[in-house]
Design a protein around this motif. Structure first.
Motif, PDB file in Angstrom:
ATOM      1  N   GLU A 191       2.222  12.957  -7.576  1.00  0.00           N
ATOM      2  CA  GLU A 191       1.126  12.272  -6.888  1.00  0.00           C
ATOM      3  C   GLU A 191      -0.083  12.405  -7.790  1.00  0.00           C
ATOM      4  O   GLU A 191      -0.440  13.507  -8.192  1.00  0.00           O
ATOM      5  CB  GLU A 191       0.857  12.924  -5.539  1.00  0.00           C
TER       6      GLU A 191
ATOM      7  N   GLN B  74      -5.049   6.048  -6.303  1.00  0.00           N
ATOM      8  CA  GLN B  74      -3.976   7.042  -6.209  1.00  0.00           C
ATOM      9  C   GLN B  74      -2.646   6.314  -6.305  1.00  0.00           C
ATOM     10  O   GLN B  74      -2.536   5.146  -5.953  1.00  0.00           O
ATOM     11  CB  GLN B  74      -4.053   7.780  -4.883  1.00  0.00           C
ATOM     12  N   TRP B  75      -1.639   7.017  -6.780  1.00  0.00           N
ATOM     13  CA  TRP B  75      -0.283   6.496  -6.731  1.00  0.00           C
ATOM     14  C   TRP B  75       0.695   7.649  -6.656  1.00  0.00           C
ATOM     15  O   TRP B  75       0.369   8.783  -6.971  1.00  0.00           O
ATOM     16  CB  TRP B  75       0.042   5.591  -7.921  1.00  0.00           C
ATOM     17  N   ARG B  76       1.874   7.334  -6.176  1.00  0.00           N
ATOM     18  CA  ARG B  76       2.976   8.289  -6.139  1.00  0.00           C
ATOM     19  C   ARG B  76       4.123   7.679  -6.926  1.00  0.00           C
ATOM     20  O   ARG B  76       4.328   6.463  -6.894  1.00  0.00           O
ATOM     21  CB  ARG B  76       3.418   8.568  -4.709  1.00  0.00           C
ATOM     22  N   ALA B  77       4.856   8.536  -7.594  1.00  0.00           N
ATOM     23  CA  ALA B  77       5.997   8.059  -8.371  1.00  0.00           C
ATOM     24  C   ALA B  77       7.151   9.039  -8.233  1.00  0.00           C
ATOM     25  O   ALA B  77       6.946  10.238  -8.019  1.00  0.00           O
ATOM     26  CB  ALA B  77       5.624   7.908  -9.838  1.00  0.00           C
TER      27      ALA B  77
ATOM     28  N   CYS C 197       7.474   3.543  -8.477  1.00  0.00           N
ATOM     29  CA  CYS C 197       6.046   3.822  -8.312  1.00  0.00           C
ATOM     30  C   CYS C 197       5.489   3.009  -7.151  1.00  0.00           C
ATOM     31  O   CYS C 197       5.864   1.849  -6.945  1.00  0.00           O
ATOM     32  CB  CYS C 197       5.302   3.473  -9.600  1.00  0.00           C
ATOM     33  N   SER C 198       4.567   3.623  -6.411  1.00  0.00           N
ATOM     34  CA  SER C 198       3.965   2.960  -5.251  1.00  0.00           C
ATOM     35  C   SER C 198       2.942   1.906  -5.636  1.00  0.00           C
ATOM     36  O   SER C 198       2.530   1.106  -4.803  1.00  0.00           O
ATOM     37  CB  SER C 198       3.280   4.005  -4.364  1.00  0.00           C
ATOM     38  N   GLY C 199       2.486   1.905  -6.885  1.00  0.00           N
ATOM     39  CA  GLY C 199       1.373   1.047  -7.281  1.00  0.00           C
ATOM     40  C   GLY C 199       0.066   1.735  -6.920  1.00  0.00           C
ATOM     41  O   GLY C 199       0.053   2.764  -6.238  1.00  0.00           O
ATOM     42  N   HIS C 200      -1.044   1.198  -7.383  1.00  0.00           N
ATOM     43  CA  HIS C 200      -2.357   1.811  -7.122  1.00  0.00           C
ATOM     44  C   HIS C 200      -2.813   1.542  -5.702  1.00  0.00           C
ATOM     45  O   HIS C 200      -2.714   0.417  -5.226  1.00  0.00           O
ATOM     46  CB  HIS C 200      -3.405   1.270  -8.097  1.00  0.00           C
ATOM     47  N   TRP C 201      -3.290   2.604  -5.045  1.00  0.00           N
ATOM     48  CA  TRP C 201      -3.858   2.488  -3.707  1.00  0.00           C
ATOM     49  C   TRP C 201      -5.370   2.577  -3.817  1.00  0.00           C
ATOM     50  O   TRP C 201      -5.900   3.400  -4.554  1.00  0.00           O
ATOM     51  CB  TRP C 201      -3.386   3.626  -2.811  1.00  0.00           C
TER      52      TRP C 201
END
Length: 74
Positions: free
Chosen positions: A21, A32-35, A53-57
Motif C-alpha cells: 500500500e 494512494q494505490w494498492r498492489a 494494481c488498484s490504480g491511483h485513488w
C-alpha cells in the motif's frame, strides 16, 4: 514524497504473494494505490512476476477505503 504504508509477503508453494500500500504526492494532491505482486520461482529464480494494481485513488477514494475496507494487517 512516496511512502510505503504497508507491506506483507506470504510464501506460496512456488514463490510468494506480496501486498503493498503506497501513498504519494502528485502536486498538491495525495494519491494512494494498492498492489499485489505474484511471484513464481523455478530453479531458484523468479520465472514469472504478475502485478495487480488498484490504480491511483484521490482523497475521497482514500477516505472511503480507510473507512470501509482498511488494509488488514497481522
Amino acid at each position: 514524497d512516496l511512502r510505503l504504508r504497508a507491506y506483507r509477503a506470504v510464501p506460496t508453494v512456488d514463490g510468494c504473494v506480496v501486498e503493498v500500500e503506497v501513498r504519494a504526492r502528485r502536486g498538491a494532491e495525495t494519491v494512494q494505490w494498492r498492489a499485489v505482486h505474484v511471484l513464481h520461482v523455478r530453479d531458484g529464480k523468479v520465472a514469472e512476476h504478475v502485478t495487480y494494481c488498484s490504480g491511483h485513488w484521490d482523497a475521497a477514494a482514500i477516505a472511503g477505503q480507510d473507512a470501509e475496507a482498511p488494509m488488514v494487517r497481522p
